[in-house]
Design an enzyme around this catalytic site. Structure first.
Site, short mmCIF file in Angstrom:
data_model
loop_
_atom_site.label_atom_id
_atom_site.label_comp_id
_atom_site.label_asym_id
_atom_site.label_seq_id
_atom_site.Cartn_x
_atom_site.Cartn_y
_atom_site.Cartn_z
N PRO A 279 0.83 -1.20 0.00
CG PRO A 279 0.04 -1.00 2.17
CD PRO A 279 0.74 -1.95 1.26
CG MET A 280 3.42 2.35 -1.96
SD MET A 280 4.53 2.20 -3.37
CE MET A 280 3.55 1.15 -4.46
CD GLN B 71 -3.11 0.31 4.29
OE1 GLN B 71 -3.02 1.50 4.04
NE2 GLN B 71 -2.06 -0.46 4.59
CG HIS C 265 -2.62 1.64 7.64
ND1 HIS C 265 -1.46 1.22 8.24
CD2 HIS C 265 -2.27 2.71 6.87
CE1 HIS C 265 -0.46 2.00 7.84
NE2 HIS C 265 -0.93 2.90 7.01
CB ALA D 62 1.57 -0.27 10.04
CE1 TYR E 18 -1.20 8.35 8.72
CE2 TYR E 18 0.01 6.34 8.25
CZ TYR E 18 -0.23 7.68 8.01
OH TYR E 18 0.50 8.35 7.05
NE ARG F 221 1.97 -2.38 5.29
CZ ARG F 221 2.73 -1.38 4.82
NH1 ARG F 221 2.45 -0.13 5.12
NH2 ARG F 221 3.77 -1.63 4.06
#
Length: 371
Positions: free
Chosen positions: A23-24, A101, A173, A175, A178, A226
């Site tokens: 994921p970006m 995500q 998410h 990680a 956040y 993640r």
């Protein structure tokens, strides 16, 4: 022996090889969070290039406090969901799996002036000028139990929209600093209630989200998670206690029982972020303790390192970030033994009209200021 091109499954979902697109954050949606046609081309290029699975950029999960950036895509409205359906339909032409995500910014939103977090602690670092921010982050409001319940419901509703949009699964998410990571992290979570203190309490919100999603999902729908130690605003942070802390967190994740665990190390790489002083590794501990597949990350375009992680049972899948940007056909090139195009930061550039009001659709511009 595991190979890059093994056909495997995650919760009944077939994955045609071991390479994922990491994921970006691209922030190329319109100002209402609706994915653009350019985003469809962007994601489809990875499917055309042979990746077994694609994890999208983080999608915001509610209209209250979850949004992380201007032009971030969401998955909370009918319009957003329908636009994602166009993207998933395109991806599925290539038998590639696509996973949404789901992301809540917590205290480090670049889009909101009022934020919510586990505790009233000002985040480290400063807002990014590329998003029109200067100076320190705002001091977040401490979340009430009602706020937590609303955030949990947002994740569950977003996952239901992901099903409608044709995604094969979601990834939570938790990680990079956040919201869900803020709950995990002791210095950001000083709560005295049942969401703070012990490892079980600090991961309670994640368990509630996973349980809530699982109750509503069709069979075979993938629920991933993640995590990371480092954060976008505190890159060198590591869990106090090293491998002992990692073991305790993995034991709680085992109870939560995601369908896969994705361990992020995109800043300095797996060799820096995932090895402890006692010689154990974060991915190795995950494989030892959990029964689900583990996705490793962090400069794994180094194919010798990637193969080593597979050979030593420290990973089941490999997520590729920057080198996927410079090589959307990464998997095809690896299969053919072709030379990879080195990553060039020029493929990541600020959108000059991000705040000018002239670029309502995102214009195909992309920005990735964290990875």
């Amino acid at each position: 022996m595991k190979t890059f091109f093994d056909i495997t499954t995650i919760n009944q979902t077939v994955i045609n090889n071991r390479f994922f697109v990491a994921p970006m954050s691209r922030v190329s949606a319109d100002l209402n969070g609706v994915p653009s046609p350019e985003m469809c081309s962007y994601y489809t290029s990875f499917a055309e290039g042979g990746f077994g699975a694609i994890i999208t950029e983080g999608l915001y999960t509610d209209e209250f406090y979850s949004r992380s950036y201007p032009h971030q895509p969401g998955i909370i409205s009918k319009q957003q969901t329908n636009a994602w359906r166009d993207i998933t339909d395109s991806i599925h032409q290539y038998a590639t799996v696509i996973i949404a995500q789901l992301m809540h910014a917590g205290s480090i939103s670049q889009a909101l002036k009022t934020t919510k977090a586990p505790s009233r602690i000002i985040p480290l670092g400063e807002g990014l000028t590329g998003y029109g921010n200067t100076g320190s982050f705002p001091v977040p409001d401490e979340m009430t139990v009602q706020d937590i319940r609303r955030a949990v419901d947002g994740f569950v509703n977003a996952a239901m929209n992901a099903v409608e949009a044709g995604f094969d699964g979601i990834e939570l998410h938790a990680a990079n600093g956040y919201l869900l990571d803020q709950f995990i992290t002791p210095y950001l979570n000083l709560r005295k209630d049942h969401y703070g203190g012990t490892v079980k309490n600090r991961l309670r919100i994640i368990k509630e989200i996973v349980d809530g999603i699982r109750d509503k999902m069709p069979a075979g729908f993938v629920i991933g998670l993640r995590i990371s130690e480092g954060k976008v605003n505190n890159l060198t942070y590591r869990w106090e206690g090293g491998s002992k802390a990692a073991r305790a967190i993995m034991e709680e994740i085992k109870v939560i029982a995601p369908d896969y665990l994705h361990i992020a190390a995109e800043h300095f790489g797996w060799l820096v972020e995932c090895i402890y002083d006692d010689g154990t590794t974060l991915t190795g501990l995950a494989k030892e303790i959990l029964s689900c597949p583990v996705v490793a990350n962090g400069k794994l375009h180094d194919l010798a390192l990637a193969q080593q992680l597979l050979n030593t049972n420290q990973a089941d899948f490999l997520s590729i970030g920057k080198y996927a940007l410079s090589n959307p056909d990464f998997v095809k090139k690896v299969a053919a033994g072709e030379v990879l195009v080195p990553f060039d930061s020029k493929v990541i550039h600020p959108n000059p009209s991000l705040f000018s009001g002239s670029n309502k659709s995102g214009g195909g511009q992309s920005i990735d200021m964290y990875r």
